[in-house]
Structure formats: C-alpha cells, structure tokens
Design a protein around this motif. Structure first.
Motif: not given
Length: 353
Positions: A217-234
C-alpha cells in the motif's frame, strides 16, 4: 441532545428511478438507520431516504439482465429500490454493511464497524502539522522511494508499513494499532495521499481502516515530487507524463459516438490531474479529440445496450455517467480489462483533482 446517526459508508451508485426505468448517478449515504441519496455529493438536502428498519436486501439481483452488480433493497412497505455498483467488490461491500446495519437496527443494537477507533485513543497532545514536518525531515524523516507494482513505477513515495515503522521508532505512538489511527488521521487531513489502487480503495472505505499497514500500500506527501509512470501493454515502453497529470492507465477502447451512434477505436489516456479521460486518434496525433470529465462521475459495467449489435459490438461494455449526466459507452477487449478500466476510472473520479 439526540446523537446523529453514524455514517457507515458513502459513495456514488447508479439508482433506478422509482416510477420510470431510468438509471441516474446518486451520492448514496448509508446511515445506521437508513439510506439517504443525493443528486450531488455537495447537496445539503437528500432527494430521498429509505428507512432500514424492517427492510431486506437481495444480492445478486438479476431483475435487470443488462446491468451488472445490482442489488435490491426492499423497504418495510414492500417498495423496491435498485442500486448498481461499479464492480463486484464494491457491490459486496455495500451489501455487507447494509445487512449488518439492518441486523443491528432490527435487534435494537448500535452499528459498530470493526475498527481500531473504539479500542485506541490518540494522545491529545499530538499535533498533526508538527508531526508532518518531522515526517518530511530530510535526515530523520520517512525516506521517499521509487517503488514498482502492477507494471507501474511510483516515484517519491513510501509504503504504509514504512509510515507505521517510523511512527513507532520516533516514539510518536505506543503501538501499531495506535499508529493506524494516527496515520488515518494524517490521511483524512490531507497530510498523506494514497497512491495506487490498494491504498485508494482503503481510503474510500473498502477496508476496515482508511490507512493500511502493508508493504504493497503506497502513500506520498502532497507537496513532494510524486509522479507515476506506467508501462504500455503493447511494447513495455515507459510512458512519461502528459499535461499536468500522472498517467494512471491507457489503451485502446471502442467508443460510441453521441450523434451517429457509430463505434470507433480510440486511444484513451487516463490522468489524475486534472481528472480527465482524454481520447485520441489511434493512428497518431498529439492533440486529443475530446475528453470526459471524471470528477463526480459514476462508472458501471453493462451487458448490452440499444443498437449495439448492429455495429457488431461484443458485450464487454461499460458506461460512464458524468456529473452533469452525459452518458458515454465504451468497450474493452476483455472482461478483465473492463474491470481494470472501471476501477482506475473510479479511483480517479474520487481522488483526482
């Protein structure tokens, strides 16, 4: 002074009209003694209220073959009310809590959710703002990590277990149960934000506690540099952020046009800031053809729809009803993919900006 009924569960469901066969999104609130439903989450007065005393609930409900995950609540006066959830686990969670509320009110008992709140009380001296600053301390605070789950990479975040471990080691709490309550308070006040389906589902009430002491279960600070990257299924290429938001999910779906009702393949990109589902020409082009605003929307699976067969559309359909009641019909490639899209859209609709 009379105590106000406790709110057990709340969220958007699709509700069938009492007189006509129309299904509309409603903000539904389950109380100890009844169910209130509102046209909008922000409304002060409910459109209606269903008393639970003497009621019965039926699930699964097969009265509407084209609609999935429907449950029926029959009031004491034998009036039937039909609600549709977005997916199986959500429907079962509503049904479980409604059954429990009916059981308690019929037995003259108070509803008691399984929780740490009754057995543990936080020390009154805890200052959440000061605690948050300590948690963010570069030297002694919680370390922000790069974590991977479900073909997605979460940057500048940390696990629920890391939060509880830090609270224990910093002597902010006396035990892990108290840590859950304190972390839940930090979450509800916005000092922590959920990242990923597991933590978001818990924050929306689909778990015994809003915060999870789990390593996945993941969490982050709202004013941090959080971002998410997703892998293409192709081609498994890492997809960088577009616009301001984090890409939560993307892929090709069939979309029904509003005017001609014809179906076309579109590339969809789901972002959480702002909470939009953009769609593009799959042959290329950087500018979107359009966007579906997701804040306050309801998304549900449907089995069939008028005129769908004349366009050779298989029954792997789902429907998005926006806050201003515009209906969009989409088709996934498989039932598994449909469920993934529904859950992703629902999480963005609830927590996206």
């Amino acid at each position: 002074m009379e105590r106000e009924p406790m709110r057990i569960r709340e969220g958007y469901l699709v509700k069938k009209g009492s007189m006509f066969n129309t299904w509309k999104p409603m903000w539904v609130v389950l109380l100890e003694d009844g169910i209130e439903f509102y046209k909008r989450k922000a409304d002060n007065s409910p459109k209606g209220m269903i008393p639970l005393k003497g009621s019965s609930i039926h699930s699964p409900c097969q009265d509407f073959g084209k609609r999935m995950f429907v449950f029926k609540l029959t009031a004491a006066k034998q009036q039937d009310h039909f609600f549709q959830a977005a997916y199986l686990e959500e429907r079962d969670a509503w049904v479980r809590d409604i059954k429990k509320a009916i059981h308690h009110i019929d037995g003259g008992q108070r509803f008691a959710r399984k929780s740490t709140r009754k057995s543990v009380r936080l020390p009154e001296t805890i200052n959440l703002s000061a605690l948050y600053l300590s948690m963010k301390d570069p030297e002694n605070g919680i370390k922000e990590l790069k974590l991977e789950k479900d073909k997605r990479v979460f940057n500048h975040c940390f696990t629920g277990t890391c939060v509880i471990d830090w609270l224990v080691s910093s002597n902010s709490i006396r035990n892990r149960k108290e840590g859950l309550l304190l972390a839940s308070s930090l979450l509800s006040e916005g000092y922590l934000q959920p990242a990923g389906d597991t933590s978001k589902a818990a924050a929306e009430g689909l778990s015994d506690t809003p915060f999870l002491d789990l390593s996945d279960a993941y969490y982050y600070f709202p004013d941090s540099g959080f971002f998410c990257e997703g892998y293409s299924s192709d081609d498994d290429v890492v997809l960088k952020e577009e616009f301001r938001g984090t890409i939560v999910k993307q892929g090709c779906l069939l979309k029904q046009g509003h005017r001609r009702k014809n179906w076309k393949v579109r590339k969809f990109v789901l972002r959480d800031d702002p909470a939009y589902l953009h769609y593009y020409d799959p042959a290329g082009g950087e500018e979107p053809l359009g966007a579906i605003h997701l804040r306050g929307c309801v998304v549900t699976a449907v089995e069939d729809m008028p005129d769908s067969k004349k366009y050779d559309v298989d029954n792997i359909l789902f429907e998005i009803i926006t806050a201003n009641e515009v209906h969009y019909y989409l088709q996934a490639a498989s039932s598994t993919e449909r469920t993934e899209w529904i859950k992703a859209i629902q999480s963005v609709a609830r927590t996206g900006k």
